[in-house]
Design an enzyme around this catalytic site. Sequence first.
Site, PDB file in Angstrom:
ATOM      1  CD  GLU A   9      10.141  -5.994   6.234  1.00 34.07           C
ATOM      2  OE1 GLU A   9       9.782  -4.909   5.714  1.00 34.07           O
ATOM      3  OE2 GLU A   9      10.118  -6.191   7.462  1.00 34.07           O
ATOM      4  CE  LYS A  37      -2.442   1.553   3.660  1.00 32.67           C
ATOM      5  NZ  LYS A  37      -3.512   1.567   4.666  1.00 32.67           N
ATOM      6  CG  HIS A  41      -2.583 -35.562  18.928  1.00 35.30           C
ATOM      7  ND1 HIS A  41      -2.585 -36.863  19.363  1.00 35.30           N
ATOM      8  CD2 HIS A  41      -3.768 -35.359  18.298  1.00 35.30           C
ATOM      9  CE1 HIS A  41      -3.727 -37.437  18.976  1.00 35.30           C
ATOM     10  NE2 HIS A  41      -4.464 -36.534  18.331  1.00 35.30           N
ATOM     11  N   GLY A  87      -4.091  -2.132   6.248  1.00 34.94           N
ATOM     12  CA  GLY A  87      -3.409  -3.297   5.680  1.00 34.94           C
ATOM     13  C   GLY A  87      -4.029  -4.616   6.125  1.00 34.94           C
ATOM     14  NE  ARG A  88      -4.981  -3.660  12.368  1.00 43.14           N
ATOM     15  CZ  ARG A  88      -4.341  -2.495  12.309  1.00 43.14           C
ATOM     16  NH1 ARG A  88      -3.302  -2.345  11.506  1.00 43.14           N
ATOM     17  NH2 ARG A  88      -4.746  -1.465  13.033  1.00 43.14           N
ATOM     18  CD  GLU A 108      -0.315  -4.347  12.534  1.00 46.35           C
ATOM     19  OE1 GLU A 108       0.914  -4.409  12.489  1.00 46.35           O
ATOM     20  OE2 GLU A 108      -1.024  -4.483  11.527  1.00 46.35           O
ATOM     21  CE  LYS A 151       7.044  -0.801   9.557  1.00 47.02           C
ATOM     22  NZ  LYS A 151       5.993  -0.069   8.868  1.00 47.02           N
TER      23      LYS A 151
HETATM   24  C1  G6Q Z   1      -1.473  -3.627   8.691  1.00 48.49           C
HETATM   25  C2  G6Q Z   1      -0.203  -2.956   8.770  1.00 48.49           C
HETATM   26  C3  G6Q Z   1       0.974  -3.671   8.174  1.00 48.49           C
HETATM   27  C4  G6Q Z   1       1.140  -3.504   6.679  1.00 48.49           C
HETATM   28  C5  G6Q Z   1       2.526  -3.964   6.273  1.00 48.49           C
HETATM   29  C6  G6Q Z   1       2.782  -3.832   4.795  1.00 48.49           C
HETATM   30  O1  G6Q Z   1      -2.512  -3.162   9.030  1.00 48.49           O
HETATM   31  O2  G6Q Z   1      -0.355  -1.681   8.268  1.00 48.49           O
HETATM   32  O3  G6Q Z   1       1.002  -5.045   8.481  1.00 48.49           O
HETATM   33  O4  G6Q Z   1       0.149  -4.202   5.981  1.00 48.49           O
HETATM   34  O5  G6Q Z   1       3.487  -3.235   6.978  1.00 48.49           O
HETATM   35  O6  G6Q Z   1       2.614  -2.526   4.385  1.00 48.49           O
HETATM   36  P1  G6Q Z   1       2.581  -2.134   2.877  1.00 48.49           P
HETATM   37  O7  G6Q Z   1       1.366  -2.771   2.252  1.00 48.49           O
HETATM   38  O8  G6Q Z   1       2.511  -0.647   2.845  1.00 48.49           O
HETATM   39  O9  G6Q Z   1       3.838  -2.661   2.254  1.00 48.49           O
END
Ligand code: G6Q
Length: 538
Positions: free
Chosen positions: A219, A213, A388, A270-271, A357, A503
Site C-alpha cells: 500500500e 519500517k 445516541h 509497528g503498532r 494485533e 497478504k
Molecule cells: C504493526 C504491524 C503493521 C505494520 C504495517 C506497516 O505492528 O507490524 O501494522 O505497521 O504493516 O508496515 P511497514 O511500516 O513496514 O510499512
Amino acid sequence: MGHSPTRTGQESSFRHHKASHVLKGLASNPHDLTIEGNLSPTRIERFSAQAGEFKLLYGTERVNDDVMHTLKELSHEAHLIDKMEAMQRGDVLNKIDGFPSENREVLHTAMRDFFMHPNQGKGAMKATAAAKAECNKLKAFMSKVDQEGKFTDIIQIGIGGSDLGPRALYVALQAYKKHGRVAHFISNVDPDDTAAVLRSIDPKKTLVVVVSKSGGTLETLTNESLVRAFFEKSGCKPEEHFLAVTGEGSPMDNPERYLASFYIWDFIGGRYSVTSMVGGVMLAFSLGFDQYMNILKGAHEMDRIALNHDFDQNLPLIGAMLGIWNRNFLHYPTVAVLPYSQALLRFPAHLQQCNMESNGKRIDKQGNPVDFDTGAIIWGEPGTNGQHSFYQLIHQGTNVVPCEFIGFRESQYQEDLNVQGSLSQEKLLSNLFAQSIALAKGQKSDNPNKVFPGNRPNSILLGKRLDPFTLGSLLSYYENKIAFQGFCWNINSFDQEGVQLGKKLANKIIDQFSAKRQGKKAEKFPEAEALLRHLESL
Ligand code: G6Q
C-alpha cells in the site's frame, strides 16, 4: 521444524497459578453493584488509584477487596513486573521458543527514555542512544524547515502501525498545532484515498513523509508512487519534498531519493512505533519539536509508573488485571473504549490495532495452543456521540460489554459557554459519570422495557486536560496495559503472523490481474478465479 517445549516456572499458563483458582471461585459471586448501597461513595473512593497525571476509578467494576487482592497476587505469581523490567531493559521477548520467530527485543519504551533515570539495560541504552541521534537530526531538520518557511502541509504515507498511532495523536492534538501547519494521511491502497488528499494540497508547499519500517509494504509503496507522479506532474522535484522513515538497509533506505531520511529499528513493533520517528516527523512538523518532546516525556512518565512494584500505584498493571478479571473470570468477549473527548476520535482505532494485533493470539510462547481466552475484541467511539448510537445495546442488550471511559476535567481550547446553567464541559462530564453509574447500578421497573439489568462493569480513566504530555501518558498506559496482559497469558504480544496469509493470497490475486492485462497465464488459483469472474460479469 521446531518443537513445543513444555512450560516451566515464569512461563507457566496463568490458569495454573494459585491465584487463578481463587479468582475462579470469587467469580461465581462477583460484587453486585445493583444492590442499594453497594456502589457507595466509600467504595468509589476505595477503588481508585492515582499516578502521574491520571486517576483510575474502578468502583464500578465487579470487584471487591478479595478480588483486587487476588489479582495482585496473580500479578506477582505471573512475574508481571519482572517481565515489564525485562522488556524495558531490552531482553529478547518477541519470540516463540523452539520455532522460527521474529526473535527480537521490544524497545519502544527506549524511544522516549531520555528524560529521567534512563534504563541501564545494555539493549535499552543502545536503542535510546540511536533514538536520541534521530531526534537530534529531526530537531535540526525542523529548525531549517521553520527558518525557510516554505512548507505549510505534510502528507504522511503509511499504513497500520505507520498510520493509526500517528493519526490518532495528530487528531487528538489539533488544539496544539503550530499556526499554519496541517497534516494529511494516506494509508489505504484505495486510489480514492490518495486522490482526495492530493486535491486538498499545494505540492509546492507540501512535505511528504513516507513511513515504512520494512520499506516493502504494498500500500505504502504504491501510494508513494502515485504521490511522486503527482508532484512531478506539478513541476515539483520529489527529492526536494519527500522524506523517508524506514529501517536501516530496507528497500526504502535510499537517501538520494529523499530530502531527509530517518531510521526506525526492528526492535520497535509497528503498532508501538508512534513515539519513534514513525510519528515523530509529522508530529514535530505540525505541533513543533518541543510538543513532540512533551509527548515523549508523558509516555516516559507512564513507562516508569509501569515499573512500580507497588500494585496500587501501577495504573497500567491495575488496568490490565481488571481486564483479565473481566475476560478470563467473568468471560466477557469485548471491551468498549469510550473517550469523553472529541479529540480522541481516532484513539479507539489505534487501540484496536495495538490491542488486537498484540493479544489476538491462540498459542503461548512455547508454541502450545492456549486453553483460555486471550485478547478481547476492542472497539469504541467518543461519548456523548456513542450514547445516541450503540449504548442501547451496552445498557440493555444480551451481551455484557465492559466499558473503559476516558475523561478530562478541562477542555482543550477552554472556549465554553454557560448554556441553561451549565458549561458544555460540565454537560460532557455529567454524561460520562451518568453512564458509568447507570451501567453499574441499572434500574428496576414494572415495565420490562424500562429495566436496566446493571452490573455492567466499567472504569473511568480521568485526567486534568488532554495535552501533549497527558496524551503521551495515555498512550503509554494502554501500551503497557496490553503488554502486561500478554505477559499474564504467556503469549507473544509483539508479532503479527495472523496478517500474513491474506497478504500472500492478495499478491497471488494481483498476479492474476497483471497476467490478464498482459494476455498471459498466472499461477492457478481456482477460488480467486471464480470470484474474479463475478467481478468481470458486473
Ligand atoms: C504493526 C504491524 C503493521 C505494520 C504495517 C506497516 O505492528 O507490524 O501494522 O505497521 O504493516 O508496515 P511497514 O511500516 O513496514 O510499512
